[in-house]
Write an enzyme that holds these catalytic residues in place. Structure first.
Site, PDB file in Angstrom:
ATOM      1  CG  HIS A  18      28.453  53.140  35.110  1.00  0.00           C
ATOM      2  ND1 HIS A  18      27.927  53.198  36.269  1.00  0.00           N
ATOM      3  CD2 HIS A  18      29.791  53.224  35.581  1.00  0.00           C
ATOM      4  CE1 HIS A  18      28.825  53.253  37.194  1.00  0.00           C
ATOM      5  NE2 HIS A  18      29.876  53.361  36.724  1.00  0.00           N
ATOM      6  NE  ARG A  22      37.394  48.075  45.438  1.00  0.00           N
ATOM      7  CZ  ARG A  22      36.727  48.563  44.407  1.00  0.00           C
ATOM      8  NH1 ARG A  22      35.444  48.295  44.127  1.00  0.00           N
ATOM      9  NH2 ARG A  22      37.340  49.464  43.602  1.00  0.00           N
ATOM     10  CE  LYS A  35      27.604  49.378  41.344  1.00  0.00           C
ATOM     11  NZ  LYS A  35      28.998  49.150  41.568  1.00  0.00           N
ATOM     12  CB  SER A  82      33.036  47.323  41.525  1.00  0.00           C
ATOM     13  OG  SER A  82      32.056  48.119  42.137  1.00  0.00           O
ATOM     14  CG  ASP A 141      30.046  46.108  43.656  1.00  0.00           C
ATOM     15  OD1 ASP A 141      31.188  45.900  43.509  1.00  0.00           O
ATOM     16  OD2 ASP A 141      29.080  46.852  43.605  1.00  0.00           O
TER      17      ASP A 141
END
Length: 429
Positions: A87, A173, A192, A188, A166
């Site tokens: 990620h 947000r 995931k 967050s 989320d």
């Protein structure tokens, strides 16, 4: 848990006054917000209280777990290979997922890469791949598992069932000025990724003008928090901190970045893109005990390219089809002799966005061929009149605003200036 256990005002007030949220408060408010029992304005107030007063590690872990439990968890235990994922926190020209996923898959590891679309100056992996004719992002779980088993890699859209809390909170947000919070960012991302079910995870935490985290110490804190969250959940997690003061590679834009990724898979491409692809691949392989394989060899002998072609074809894409080209281009040339001392990632990202490569709001259409192509890199000697970059767009009326974004974005100096030795700034395990 009954709805009467807590109420939103009580939870907001606890954090507003600098208190610590209990496990039951966190469980209740995340669940109640997901079910529309807590109103958006109430969750906005709580998010702002978290931004201002923070959370300790135990609160962050419980918040992350509550978001995971708001939806489904994927299971890859039926696969014959170990799973590893990557990620990135997002940047300019960050096309690393494209060569990385097939490279690691060609080394015998399954790579379930659930990706997203871009918003603002950071590009989205799915937007890039959708520049390939026929390629589709949406796969159901059965198709995803089949492709992982047969090809070894899949890059696709995350299903709506993963961490729905989320998804709601992220959108909130974004419009309430509550993005800048390490606890909320870390939970967050990790909710995931843990729900995705991968066995190991390598994080690429970007630092610099084109990244979300501008400061190295803040980036380290974010990386440490996410590594701890992953490991506490049983996912082997590690992080690299990487430089995003300058764009990655020489392109920012969807089809332009796909072409550059294919260059890397063919054994070429910019040095920084190759360096980071190999560094992340080595981390992913080590995390599943396959560090006996050198991904550089797999990149060089064509196995990674073969896997790329199979991955694209499996999702309906034509790996041999010409990529889209924008109809209008404008070349930006050097106004004087000098050495390239700075290429600002944010300036290039904003220019690509304004040219049509990115979107201002979710659901907006992007231009596949739009973007910025750099012809020079840091430290290069340039002459007056030499092309520095080319801007690509389908809508030439966008060019003036894109050029304005690039004002002072590329700086020349009279004397050579030191350039970075490596795109990798630190490693967190």
């Amino acid at each position: 848990m009954t709805p009467q256990e807590h109420d939103a005002v009580e939870v907001i007030a606890t954090k507003r006054d600098g208190g610590r949220l209990s496990g039951s408060q966190i469980d209740w408010v995340v669940d109640a917000y997901t079910r529309d029992v807590v109103a958006p304005e109430q969750m906005s107030a709580l998010a702002m209280a978290i931004v201002l007063n923070g959370m300790d590690r135990e609160e962050i872990a419980r918040w992350t777990d509550a978001m995971i439990r708001s939806g489904q968890r994927m299971d890859f235990s039926s696969l014959s290979r170990p799973t590893a994922d990557k990620h990135s926190t997002g940047g300019v020209g960050d096309k690393i997922t494209l060569p990385l996923a097939p490279l690691v898959a060609a080394c015998g590891v399954a790579v379930p890469q659930l990706s997203g679309r871009g918003l603002g100056h950071t590009g989205g992996t799915l937007d890039k791949l959708e520049a390939i004719p026929g390629w589709r992002a949406d796969l159901d779980n059965a198709a995803m598992l089949e492709q992982l088993d047969e090809v070894g890699a899949v890059i696709c859209a995350a299903g709506t069932g993963l961490a729905p809390a989320d998804k709601k909170l992220y959108a909130l947000r974004d419009v309430t000025g509550t993005v800048e919070s390490i606890p909320l960012i870390a939970s967050s991302i990790m909710s995931k990724k843990i729900a995705e079910g991968t066995g190991s995870l390598v994080l690429d935490v970007k630092v610099g003008s084109g990244a979300f985290m501008k400061d190295l110490d803040d980036a380290r804190e974010l990386a440490r928090t996410m590594v701890e969250l992953g490991r506490a959940a049983g996912v082997d997690t590690r992080a690299l901190l990487t430089d995003m003061a300058t764009p990655l590679g020489r392109t920012a834009g969807n089809a332009l970045e796909v072409a550059e990724a294919v260059e890397v898979l063919a054994g070429g491409g910019p040095e920084d893109v190759v360096e980071l692809t190999l560094a992340l691949a080595r981390e992913m392989l080590a995390s599943v005990g396959r560090d006996d394989i050198d991904p550089a060899d797999v990149l060089a002998d064509g196995r990674a390219m073969d896997c790329w072609r199979a991955m694209i074809s499996a999702q309906g894409g034509d790996p041999d089809a010409p990529l889209p080209h924008a109809a209008d281009i404008q070349v930006v040339a050097a106004e004087e002799d000098g050495y390239v001392a700075r290429i600002d990632a944010m300036a290039v990202g904003l220019a690509a966005w304004r040219l049509g490569a990115g979107r201002s709001r979710p659901g907006e259409t992007v231009q596949a061929g739009a973007g910025v192509e750099l012809h020079v890199g840091l430290g290069d000697r340039v002459r007056r009149g030499q092309p520095l970059m080319t801007l690509h767009t389908e809508t030439p009326e966008r060019l003036p605003r894109a050029l304005a974004a690039l004002d002072d974005g590329l700086e020349l100096s009279e004397q050579p200036t030191p350039v970075r030795d490596s795109v990798i700034l630190d490693r967190i395990t």
